[in-house]
Enzyme design. Structure first.
Site, PDB file in Angstrom:
ATOM      1  N   GLU A  43      14.867 -37.385  19.734  1.00 42.13           N
ATOM      2  CA  GLU A  43      15.585 -37.407  21.017  1.00 42.13           C
ATOM      3  C   GLU A  43      14.857 -38.328  21.991  1.00 42.13           C
ATOM      4  OE1 GLU A  43      18.384 -36.178  22.657  1.00 42.13           O
ATOM      5  OE2 GLU A  43      17.483 -37.152  24.407  1.00 42.13           O
ATOM      6  N   GLN A  44      15.628 -39.207  22.642  1.00 41.85           N
ATOM      7  CA  GLN A  44      15.006 -40.173  23.555  1.00 41.85           C
ATOM      8  C   GLN A  44      14.401 -39.510  24.797  1.00 41.85           C
ATOM      9  OE1 GLN A  44      18.075 -42.884  24.857  1.00 41.85           O
ATOM     10  NE2 GLN A  44      19.204 -41.309  25.946  1.00 41.85           N
ATOM     11  N   ARG A 117      25.152 -26.276  30.816  1.00 38.27           N
ATOM     12  CA  ARG A 117      24.734 -27.083  29.654  1.00 38.27           C
ATOM     13  C   ARG A 117      23.254 -26.934  29.299  1.00 38.27           C
ATOM     14  NH1 ARG A 117      28.962 -31.338  28.949  1.00 38.27           N
ATOM     15  NH2 ARG A 117      27.585 -32.234  27.432  1.00 38.27           N
ATOM     16  N   TYR A 226      35.227 -23.784  37.204  1.00 29.50           N
ATOM     17  CA  TYR A 226      35.063 -22.513  36.489  1.00 29.50           C
ATOM     18  C   TYR A 226      33.659 -21.980  36.741  1.00 29.50           C
ATOM     19  CZ  TYR A 226      33.357 -25.949  33.044  1.00 29.50           C
ATOM     20  OH  TYR A 226      32.731 -26.998  32.428  1.00 29.50           O
ATOM     21  N   ASP A 304      30.171 -37.200  20.003  1.00 27.79           N
ATOM     22  CA  ASP A 304      30.673 -38.335  20.796  1.00 27.79           C
ATOM     23  C   ASP A 304      30.375 -39.684  20.146  1.00 27.79           C
ATOM     24  OD1 ASP A 304      31.683 -36.660  22.720  1.00 27.79           O
ATOM     25  OD2 ASP A 304      30.429 -37.400  24.364  1.00 27.79           O
TER      26      ASP A 304
HETATM   27  C1  LIG Z   1      32.951 -34.599  32.996  1.00 21.75           C
HETATM   28  C2  LIG Z   1      32.920 -34.076  31.583  1.00 21.75           C
HETATM   29  C3  LIG Z   1      33.284 -32.758  31.313  1.00 21.75           C
HETATM   30  C4  LIG Z   1      33.266 -32.259  30.000  1.00 21.75           C
HETATM   31  N1  LIG Z   1      33.649 -30.966  29.761  1.00 21.75           N
HETATM   32  C5  LIG Z   1      33.655 -30.502  28.476  1.00 21.75           C
HETATM   33  C6  LIG Z   1      34.037 -29.149  28.190  1.00 21.75           C
HETATM   34  O1  LIG Z   1      34.331 -28.361  29.089  1.00 21.75           O
HETATM   35  N2  LIG Z   1      34.042 -28.732  26.887  1.00 21.75           N
HETATM   36  C7  LIG Z   1      33.705 -29.565  25.859  1.00 21.75           C
HETATM   37  O2  LIG Z   1      33.731 -29.140  24.707  1.00 21.75           O
HETATM   38  N3  LIG Z   1      33.330 -30.855  26.108  1.00 21.75           N
HETATM   39  C8  LIG Z   1      33.302 -31.334  27.377  1.00 21.75           C
HETATM   40  N4  LIG Z   1      32.902 -32.607  27.629  1.00 21.75           N
HETATM   41  C9  LIG Z   1      32.509 -33.460  26.496  1.00 21.75           C
HETATM   42  C10 LIG Z   1      31.094 -33.180  26.056  1.00 21.75           C
HETATM   43  O3  LIG Z   1      30.214 -33.265  27.150  1.00 21.75           O
HETATM   44  C11 LIG Z   1      30.643 -34.142  24.976  1.00 21.75           C
HETATM   45  O4  LIG Z   1      31.664 -34.291  24.038  1.00 21.75           O
HETATM   46  C12 LIG Z   1      29.378 -33.639  24.288  1.00 21.75           C
HETATM   47  O5  LIG Z   1      28.294 -33.657  25.188  1.00 21.75           O
HETATM   48  C13 LIG Z   1      29.084 -34.473  23.057  1.00 21.75           C
HETATM   49  O6  LIG Z   1      27.901 -33.991  22.452  1.00 21.75           O
HETATM   50  P1  LIG Z   1      27.021 -34.971  21.577  1.00 21.75           P
HETATM   51  O7  LIG Z   1      25.887 -34.125  21.080  1.00 21.75           O
HETATM   52  O8  LIG Z   1      27.846 -35.712  20.630  1.00 21.75           O
HETATM   53  O9  LIG Z   1      26.498 -36.057  22.614  1.00 21.75           O
HETATM   54  P2  LIG Z   1      25.548 -35.883  23.877  1.00 21.75           P
HETATM   55  O10 LIG Z   1      25.712 -34.545  24.481  1.00 21.75           O
HETATM   56  O11 LIG Z   1      25.779 -37.081  24.727  1.00 21.75           O
HETATM   57  O12 LIG Z   1      24.078 -35.946  23.252  1.00 21.75           O
HETATM   58  C14 LIG Z   1      23.558 -37.144  22.741  1.00 21.75           C
HETATM   59  C15 LIG Z   1      22.037 -37.028  22.749  1.00 21.75           C
HETATM   60  O13 LIG Z   1      21.487 -38.182  22.129  1.00 21.75           O
HETATM   61  C16 LIG Z   1      20.419 -38.677  22.911  1.00 21.75           C
HETATM   62  N5  LIG Z   1      20.318 -40.120  22.627  1.00 21.75           N
HETATM   63  C17 LIG Z   1      21.142 -41.115  23.022  1.00 21.75           C
HETATM   64  N6  LIG Z   1      20.720 -42.299  22.533  1.00 21.75           N
HETATM   65  C18 LIG Z   1      19.594 -42.039  21.824  1.00 21.75           C
HETATM   66  C19 LIG Z   1      18.696 -42.852  21.084  1.00 21.75           C
HETATM   67  N7  LIG Z   1      18.876 -44.176  20.961  1.00 21.75           N
HETATM   68  N8  LIG Z   1      17.662 -42.245  20.466  1.00 21.75           N
HETATM   69  C20 LIG Z   1      17.451 -40.883  20.554  1.00 21.75           C
HETATM   70  N9  LIG Z   1      18.263 -40.098  21.269  1.00 21.75           N
HETATM   71  C21 LIG Z   1      19.335 -40.656  21.879  1.00 21.75           C
HETATM   72  C22 LIG Z   1      20.825 -38.363  24.337  1.00 21.75           C
HETATM   73  O14 LIG Z   1      19.708 -38.359  25.208  1.00 21.75           O
HETATM   74  C23 LIG Z   1      21.455 -36.977  24.165  1.00 21.75           C
HETATM   75  O15 LIG Z   1      20.498 -35.955  24.231  1.00 21.75           O
HETATM   76  C24 LIG Z   1      32.891 -33.118  28.936  1.00 21.75           C
HETATM   77  C25 LIG Z   1      32.512 -34.439  29.212  1.00 21.75           C
HETATM   78  C26 LIG Z   1      32.536 -34.926  30.524  1.00 21.75           C
HETATM   79  C27 LIG Z   1      32.134 -36.348  30.784  1.00 21.75           C
END
Ligand SMILES: Cc1cc2nc3c(=O)[nH]c(=O)nc-3n(C[C@H](O)[C@H](O)[C@H](O)COP(=O)(O)OP(=O)(O)OC[C@H]3O[C@@H](n4cnc5c(N)ncnc54)[C@H](O)[C@@H]3O)c2cc1C
Length: 406
Positions: A43-44, A117, A226, A304
């Site tokens: 993790e960065q 979160r 919420y 994502d």
């Molecule tokens: C305004 C808003 C509201 C939302 N509300 C909801 C909701 O109510 N319910 C829901 O299900 N979803 C919601 N989402 C979507 C949700 O936040 C994302 O889909 C979710 O965070 C995706 O998780 P992830 O683990 O794929 O990515 P992330 O949560 O973005 O985690 C990625 C991780 O990778 C790390 N990283 C990035 N690049 C590197 C690198 N090069 N090297 C090492 N580490 C790295 C980052 O620091 C981070 O910790 C919302 C999004 C937004 C913008």
């Protein structure tokens, strides 16, 4: 390393490297460790502390979290929303969207949580560390990778490297791993931005302190709020059609004055809410064309990084949670090559439908028909009729990542 025998062939599962300790990366790590597979997570960030914001976890997500043994711990830190409602931006008129609370458990078997979160990350990280104390490497930014027939090597920005059997890019919307697999990111701005903030409940008018999720809809914008942390704070997300903000980031700050200007003319409850937000954050809403595949050789994507979506179904994090468990099941049952293929097949269609469903809600939530209260009533009655709600949400909430055929 773990070896299983399946149908007479040996399935060898070695170490899985995960880039990113967000919701998706940590869920995958926990699911893999529980199935006996070794993981290392890079993790960065130097601390696992996301900016304060809420996330809604529907039954299809909480089902997975219970299966991974963290449901009760999360429940103690969450709110169990009793329902969701639609409200009209100008008059505050209210319509039921759906009941949650006991109804979610009755219909889908699992609760609907609204969670802060950082609490979610902490619960997941603690569970990972219980199984493997040194699994999560902080301050470890992934810069690229190289793979051959036998292994994959992750390269960190520090110059260090790590070797494993599989690399999972769980590194979010700006994924380096996705860029390494498929080239430069081609994100397209939707013309919308999201404001985010949290407010201690006692700073809001007392009639707003309810255990429901509210979705205020209006021409060109919508607001979702919420409760979190047992009702101690209220989460705010305000989305607005606005073309001058292009930064997709959790940490970009705006001002309360700017936010108030953006929602000028909205109901008095919204004005009171905005005045109570000390630190509003802004996020540009981008879309990316769906990927035709997620895996190449020993490298795959999750969350994502694979399928960023607009937050209008509240399913982005939930899809990342589902991905994590399904990926772990596929690797455990089928090994690297077949496992990654099956994961791709199991998950791409469903997440694509969620991406499309989220985008479709943009036109619903921001419809011009909402400008006039009479026209708005007819529009809401039609768009949020019971049958249409069921059509939009049931397929999401009923999915069982723990048992879906692979
Ligand atoms: C305004 C808003 C509201 C939302 N509300 C909801 C909701 O109510 N319910 C829901 O299900 N979803 C919601 N989402 C979507 C949700 O936040 C994302 O889909 C979710 O965070 C995706 O998780 P992830 O683990 O794929 O990515 P992330 O949560 O973005 O985690 C990625 C991780 O990778 C790390 N990283 C990035 N690049 C590197 C690198 N090069 N090297 C090492 N580490 C790295 C980052 O620091 C981070 O910790 C919302 C999004 C937004 C913008």
């Amino acid at each position: 390393m773990r070896t299983r025998r399946r149908g007479g062939t040996q399935v060898t599962i070695g170490r899985v490297l995960i880039a990113g300790a967000g919701v998706g990366g940590l869920t995958a790590a926990l699911a893999l460790l529980r199935l006996g597979t070794d993981v290392e997570v890079y993790e960065q960030a130097h601390e696992l502390r996301e900016v304060g914001a809420g996330v809604q976890l529907a039954a299809n997500g909480t089902r997975v979290l219970y299966a991974l043994g963290v449901g009760d711990e999360l429940k103690a830190l969450s709110c169990e929303a009793q329902g969701k409602e639609i409200r009209l931006w100008s008059t505050g008129e209210t319509w039921k969207l759906f009941d949650l609370g006991p109804k979610s458990i009755e219909r889908y078997g699992f609760p609907y949580f609204t969670v802060y979160r950082p609490d979610l990350l902490e619960v997941l990280a603690r569970a990972v560390r219980t199984l493997k104390p040194d699994a999560i490497h902080l301050g470890a930014r992934c810069a690229g990778f190289a793979q051959d027939d036998d292994s994959v090597t992750l390269k960190l920005e520090s110059g260090a490297t790590a070797r494993g059997d599989v690399l999972v890019g769980a590194d979010g919307v700006h994924s380096r791993v996705r860029q390494g697999l498929f080239g430069a990111d081609r994100a397209e701005f939707t013309g919308n931005m999201a404001w985010r903030g949290i407010v201690p409940m006692e700073r809001l008018p007392s009639h707003m302190a309810r255990m429901v999720g509210s979705n205020w809809v209006g021409p060109g914008g919508h607001i979702v709020h919420y409760p979190l942390r047992g009702g101690a704070v209220m989460n705010f997300v305000g989305v607005l059609e606005r073309a001058d903000w292009r930064v997709e980031s959790w940490s970009a700050r705006g001002t309360t004055g700017e936010l108030a200007r953006d929602f000028g003319g909205w109901h008095a409850d919204i004005q009171a809410f905005i005045r109570a937000i000390d630190a509003p954050y802004k996020w540009a809403l981008m879309v990316r064309a769906p990927l035709e595949r997620w895996s190449v050789g020993r490298v795959t994507l999750l969350g994502d990084a694979a399928h960023s979506m607009l937050p209008f179904l509240a399913q982005g994090a939930v899809m990342a949670i589902e991905d994590g468990l399904v990926l772990a099941r596929c690797l455990e049952q089928f090994g690297v090559d077949e496992g990654l293929q099956r994961y791709d097949t199991a998950r791409r269609g469903r997440t694509r439908r969620a991406v499309e469903g989220s985008a479709a809600n943009l036109h619903r939530f921001h419809n011009r028909a909402l400008a006039d209260p009479d026209e708005a009533r007819r529009f809401v009655d039609r768009e949020w009729a019971d049958a249409r709600i069921a059509e939009r949400y049931d397929w999401l909430f009923t999915y069982d990542a723990t048992a879906v055929p692979l």
